[in-house]
Design a protein around this motif. Structure first.
Motif, PDB file in Angstrom:
ATOM      1  N   CYS A  72       0.844  -1.193   0.000  1.00 38.99           N
ATOM      2  CA  CYS A  72       0.000   0.000   0.000  1.00 38.99           C
ATOM      3  C   CYS A  72       0.884   1.250   0.000  1.00 38.99           C
ATOM      4  CB  CYS A  72      -0.908   0.008   1.227  1.00 38.99           C
ATOM      5  SG  CYS A  72      -2.081  -1.363   1.240  1.00 38.99           S
ATOM      6  N   THR A  73       0.641   2.121  -0.955  1.00 40.98           N
ATOM      7  CA  THR A  73       1.383   3.375  -1.039  1.00 40.98           C
ATOM      8  C   THR A  73       0.399   4.529  -0.972  1.00 40.98           C
ATOM      9  OG1 THR A  73       1.328   3.304  -3.451  1.00 40.98           O
ATOM     10  CG2 THR A  73       3.267   2.380  -2.397  1.00 40.98           C
ATOM     11  N   ALA A  74       0.845   5.630  -0.421  1.00 42.10           N
ATOM     12  CA  ALA A  74      -0.029   6.789  -0.269  1.00 42.10           C
ATOM     13  C   ALA A  74      -0.446   7.326  -1.632  1.00 42.10           C
ATOM     14  CB  ALA A  74       0.687   7.875   0.528  1.00 42.10           C
ATOM     15  N   CYS A  75      -1.714   7.688  -1.734  1.00 41.43           N
ATOM     16  CA  CYS A  75      -2.219   8.289  -2.967  1.00 41.43           C
ATOM     17  C   CYS A  75      -1.628   9.685  -3.100  1.00 41.43           C
ATOM     18  CB  CYS A  75      -3.743   8.390  -2.940  1.00 41.43           C
ATOM     19  SG  CYS A  75      -4.555   6.794  -2.958  1.00 41.43           S
ATOM     20  N   ASN A  76      -1.317  10.057  -4.309  1.00 37.96           N
ATOM     21  CA  ASN A  76      -0.780  11.385  -4.568  1.00 37.96           C
ATOM     22  C   ASN A  76      -1.810  12.138  -5.395  1.00 37.96           C
ATOM     23  OD1 ASN A  76       0.625  13.655  -5.262  1.00 37.96           O
ATOM     24  ND2 ASN A  76       2.480  12.568  -5.901  1.00 37.96           N
ATOM     25  N   PRO A  77      -2.692  12.931  -4.763  1.00 35.84           N
ATOM     26  CA  PRO A  77      -3.751  13.600  -5.506  1.00 35.84           C
ATOM     27  C   PRO A  77      -3.207  14.578  -6.543  1.00 35.84           C
ATOM     28  CG  PRO A  77      -3.726  14.340  -3.219  1.00 35.84           C
ATOM     29  CD  PRO A  77      -2.729  13.243  -3.351  1.00 35.84           C
ATOM     30  N   GLY A  78      -2.034  15.170  -6.317  1.00 35.04           N
ATOM     31  CA  GLY A  78      -1.449  16.081  -7.298  1.00 35.04           C
ATOM     32  C   GLY A  78      -1.156  15.381  -8.605  1.00 35.04           C
ATOM     33  N   TRP A  79      -0.664  14.161  -8.544  1.00 33.49           N
ATOM     34  CA  TRP A  79      -0.376  13.369  -9.737  1.00 33.49           C
ATOM     35  C   TRP A  79      -1.654  13.135 -10.533  1.00 33.49           C
ATOM     36  CZ3 TRP A  79      -2.122   8.485 -11.133  1.00 33.49           C
ATOM     37  CH2 TRP A  79      -1.479   7.901 -12.214  1.00 33.49           C
ATOM     38  N   PHE A  80      -2.742  12.802  -9.854  1.00 34.26           N
ATOM     39  CA  PHE A  80      -4.005  12.527 -10.526  1.00 34.26           C
ATOM     40  C   PHE A  80      -4.541  13.775 -11.222  1.00 34.26           C
ATOM     41  CE2 PHE A  80      -8.682  12.210 -10.439  1.00 34.26           C
ATOM     42  CZ  PHE A  80      -8.817  11.104 -11.269  1.00 34.26           C
ATOM     43  N   VAL A  81      -4.449  14.928 -10.579  1.00 32.15           N
ATOM     44  CA  VAL A  81      -4.933  16.187 -11.173  1.00 32.15           C
ATOM     45  C   VAL A  81      -4.145  16.506 -12.442  1.00 32.15           C
ATOM     46  CG1 VAL A  81      -5.071  18.679 -10.794  1.00 32.15           C
ATOM     47  CG2 VAL A  81      -5.784  17.105  -8.996  1.00 32.15           C
ATOM     48  N   TRP A  82      -2.821  16.330 -12.405  1.00 35.96           N
ATOM     49  CA  TRP A  82      -2.018  16.609 -13.597  1.00 35.96           C
ATOM     50  C   TRP A  82      -2.341  15.639 -14.734  1.00 35.96           C
ATOM     51  CZ3 TRP A  82       0.130  20.903 -14.786  1.00 35.96           C
ATOM     52  CH2 TRP A  82       0.560  21.776 -13.788  1.00 35.96           C
ATOM     53  N   MET A  83      -2.544  14.393 -14.421  1.00 34.62           N
ATOM     54  CA  MET A  83      -2.885  13.423 -15.470  1.00 34.62           C
ATOM     55  C   MET A  83      -4.244  13.755 -16.093  1.00 34.62           C
ATOM     56  SD  MET A  83      -0.316  11.611 -15.910  1.00 34.62           S
ATOM     57  CE  MET A  83      -0.934  10.379 -17.010  1.00 34.62           C
ATOM     58  N   LYS A  84      -5.184  14.171 -15.270  1.00 37.62           N
ATOM     59  CA  LYS A  84      -6.498  14.551 -15.769  1.00 37.62           C
ATOM     60  C   LYS A  84      -6.395  15.782 -16.676  1.00 37.62           C
ATOM     61  CE  LYS A  84     -10.833  15.141 -13.373  1.00 37.62           C
ATOM     62  NZ  LYS A  84     -11.474  15.157 -12.076  1.00 37.62           N
ATOM     63  N   LEU A  85      -5.629  16.757 -16.260  1.00 42.83           N
ATOM     64  CA  LEU A  85      -5.436  17.967 -17.049  1.00 42.83           C
ATOM     65  C   LEU A  85      -4.777  17.637 -18.383  1.00 42.83           C
ATOM     66  CD1 LEU A  85      -5.614  21.060 -17.201  1.00 42.83           C
ATOM     67  CD2 LEU A  85      -3.368  21.146 -16.120  1.00 42.83           C
ATOM     68  N   LEU A  86      -3.755  16.797 -18.363  1.00 42.78           N
ATOM     69  CA  LEU A  86      -3.099  16.397 -19.614  1.00 42.78           C
ATOM     70  C   LEU A  86      -4.062  15.650 -20.530  1.00 42.78           C
ATOM     71  CD1 LEU A  86       0.441  15.297 -18.405  1.00 42.78           C
ATOM     72  CD2 LEU A  86      -0.142  17.298 -19.771  1.00 42.78           C
ATOM     73  N   GLY A  87      -4.939  14.840 -19.954  1.00 45.20           N
ATOM     74  CA  GLY A  87      -5.948  14.138 -20.750  1.00 45.20           C
ATOM     75  C   GLY A  87      -6.896  15.106 -21.434  1.00 45.20           C
ATOM     76  N   TYR A  88      -7.365  16.128 -20.710  1.00 41.49           N
ATOM     77  CA  TYR A  88      -8.263  17.132 -21.306  1.00 41.49           C
ATOM     78  C   TYR A  88      -7.559  17.913 -22.413  1.00 41.49           C
ATOM     79  CZ  TYR A  88     -11.600  16.351 -17.518  1.00 41.49           C
ATOM     80  OH  TYR A  88     -12.496  15.798 -16.648  1.00 41.49           O
ATOM     81  N   ILE A  89      -6.294  18.263 -22.184  1.00 38.52           N
ATOM     82  CA  ILE A  89      -5.537  18.993 -23.208  1.00 38.52           C
ATOM     83  C   ILE A  89      -5.377  18.129 -24.455  1.00 38.52           C
ATOM     84  CG2 ILE A  89      -3.257  19.926 -23.761  1.00 38.52           C
ATOM     85  CD1 ILE A  89      -3.142  20.924 -20.835  1.00 38.52           C
ATOM     86  N   ALA A  90      -5.083  16.843 -24.276  1.00 38.10           N
ATOM     87  CA  ALA A  90      -4.923  15.937 -25.412  1.00 38.10           C
ATOM     88  C   ALA A  90      -6.227  15.823 -26.209  1.00 38.10           C
ATOM     89  CB  ALA A  90      -4.464  14.565 -24.934  1.00 38.10           C
ATOM     90  N   ILE A  91      -7.348  15.766 -25.530  1.00 33.02           N
ATOM     91  CA  ILE A  91      -8.647  15.682 -26.214  1.00 33.02           C
ATOM     92  C   ILE A  91      -8.899  16.966 -27.006  1.00 33.02           C
ATOM     93  CG2 ILE A  91     -11.148  15.654 -25.823  1.00 33.02           C
ATOM     94  CD1 ILE A  91     -10.570  13.678 -23.503  1.00 33.02           C
ATOM     95  N   MET A  92      -8.610  18.123 -26.408  1.00 37.61           N
ATOM     96  CA  MET A  92      -8.838  19.401 -27.092  1.00 37.61           C
ATOM     97  C   MET A  92      -7.934  19.539 -28.320  1.00 37.61           C
ATOM     98  SD  MET A  92     -11.321  20.711 -25.567  1.00 37.61           S
ATOM     99  CE  MET A  92     -11.339  22.317 -26.330  1.00 37.61           C
ATOM    100  N   VAL A  93      -6.657  19.179 -28.189  1.00 40.12           N
ATOM    101  CA  VAL A  93      -5.732  19.257 -29.323  1.00 40.12           C
ATOM    102  C   VAL A  93      -6.199  18.342 -30.448  1.00 40.12           C
ATOM    103  CG1 VAL A  93      -3.363  18.689 -30.050  1.00 40.12           C
ATOM    104  CG2 VAL A  93      -3.754  20.017 -27.971  1.00 40.12           C
ATOM    105  N   THR A  94      -6.656  17.159 -30.100  1.00 37.41           N
ATOM    106  CA  THR A  94      -7.152  16.219 -31.108  1.00 37.41           C
ATOM    107  C   THR A  94      -8.370  16.789 -31.824  1.00 37.41           C
ATOM    108  OG1 THR A  94      -6.338  14.362 -29.795  1.00 37.41           O
ATOM    109  CG2 THR A  94      -7.964  13.855 -31.483  1.00 37.41           C
ATOM    110  N   LEU A  95      -9.329  17.355 -31.093  1.00 36.35           N
ATOM    111  CA  LEU A  95     -10.532  17.930 -31.722  1.00 36.35           C
ATOM    112  C   LEU A  95     -10.188  19.103 -32.630  1.00 36.35           C
ATOM    113  CD1 LEU A  95     -13.124  17.832 -28.792  1.00 36.35           C
ATOM    114  CD2 LEU A  95     -13.153  16.495 -30.891  1.00 36.35           C
ATOM    115  N   VAL A  96      -9.327  19.991 -32.172  1.00 41.85           N
ATOM    116  CA  VAL A  96      -8.930  21.137 -33.007  1.00 41.85           C
ATOM    117  C   VAL A  96      -8.221  20.652 -34.262  1.00 41.85           C
ATOM    118  CG1 VAL A  96      -7.396  23.151 -33.091  1.00 41.85           C
ATOM    119  CG2 VAL A  96      -8.864  22.777 -31.102  1.00 41.85           C
ATOM    120  N   THR A  97      -7.351  19.651 -34.143  1.00 43.58           N
ATOM    121  CA  THR A  97      -6.639  19.110 -35.296  1.00 43.58           C
ATOM    122  C   THR A  97      -7.618  18.512 -36.301  1.00 43.58           C
ATOM    123  OG1 THR A  97      -4.731  18.631 -33.905  1.00 43.58           O
ATOM    124  CG2 THR A  97      -4.832  17.494 -36.022  1.00 43.58           C
ATOM    125  N   VAL A  98      -8.579  17.765 -35.840  1.00 44.58           N
ATOM    126  CA  VAL A  98      -9.575  17.153 -36.734  1.00 44.58           C
ATOM    127  C   VAL A  98     -10.376  18.241 -37.445  1.00 44.58           C
ATOM    128  CG1 VAL A  98     -11.702  15.786 -36.766  1.00 44.58           C
ATOM    129  CG2 VAL A  98      -9.723  14.964 -35.512  1.00 44.58           C
TER     130      VAL A  98
END
Length: 162
Positions: free
Chosen positions: A116-142
Motif C-alpha cells: 500500500c502506497t499513499a495516494c498522490n492527488p497532485g499526480w491525478f490532477v495533472w494526469m487529468k489535465l493532460l488528458g483534457y488537453i490531449a482531447i482538445m488538441v485532437t478535436l482542433v486538429t480534426v
C-alpha cells in the motif's frame, strides 16, 4: 508423584500458592500450547517465544501474522504477502490494516510490488489535465483538417460563427 513434582520443578514449573495446580514456565524458544498444557512446545516458524509468561501465546514475528489466537487453540502463523507491512505482534505498517496487513487504508492504493502506497492527488490532477488537453488538441486538429478539405469546408466552423 514426588518424581513428577521434581521433574516439573526442573523444567521450570512454578506452584501456585494455595493450589495443587501447577503452571509450566517454558524456557526461551518454547511455549506452552493450550492444546498441550502439560509440556513445552517448540516455537513455531514466524513466532517469537522469548520471555513469555506462563500461558502466554507467542507473538507474531516481523513479516508474519498470527492467524488464530482463540483460547485453547494452537496458534498458527503465516508469512505476510508484503513482509514489510507486518511489523510483528499483528501490528500493521502505516497505510495497511486487516488480516496479513493486506488491506489498504483510505488514502492509500495497492501497488502489487510495494504494498500500500499513499495516494498522490497532485499526480491525478495533472494526469487529468493532460488528458483534457490531449482531447482538445485532437478535436482542433480534426476540425482544421476537415476545414481545409474542399468537401467539408464550412461545415464545422461556419455554423459556430453565425
Amino acid at each position: 508423584m514426588r518424581h513428577l513434582l521434581c521433574l516439573l520443578l526442573l523444567l521450570g514449573a512454578s506452584q501456585l500458592s494455595g493450589s495443587e495446580e501447577t503452571t509450566l514456565a517454558c524456557p526461551n524458544g518454547t511455549y506452552l500450547d493450550p492444546s498441550h498444557p502439560d509440556e513445552c512446545q517448540p516455537c513455531p516458524e514466524g513466532a517469537l517465544c522469548n520471555d513469555l509468561s506462563p500461558g502466554e501465546l507467542p507473538k507474531a514475528a516481523s513479516g508474519f501474522f498470527m492467524m488464530d489466537d482463540r483460547p485453547n487453540h494452537s496458534p498458527a502463523y503465516a508469512r505476510c504477502l508484503h513482509e514489510s507491512d507486518c511489523l510483528g505482534d499483528n501490528e500493521c505498517a502505516d497505510g495497511t490494516e486487516g488480516v496479513f496487513c493486506g488491506t489498504c487504508q483510505d488514502g492509500y492504493r495497492l501497488h502489487w510490488t510495494a504494498g500500500c502506497t499513499a495516494c498522490n492527488p497532485g499526480w491525478f490532477v495533472w494526469m487529468k489535465l493532460l488528458g483534457y488537453i490531449a482531447i482538445m488538441v485532437t478535436l482542433v486538429t480534426v476540425i482544421v483538417i476537415l476545414e481545409t478539405n474542399q468537401k467539408f469546408r464550412g461545415m464545422f466552423l461556419m455554423p459556430l460563427l453565425k
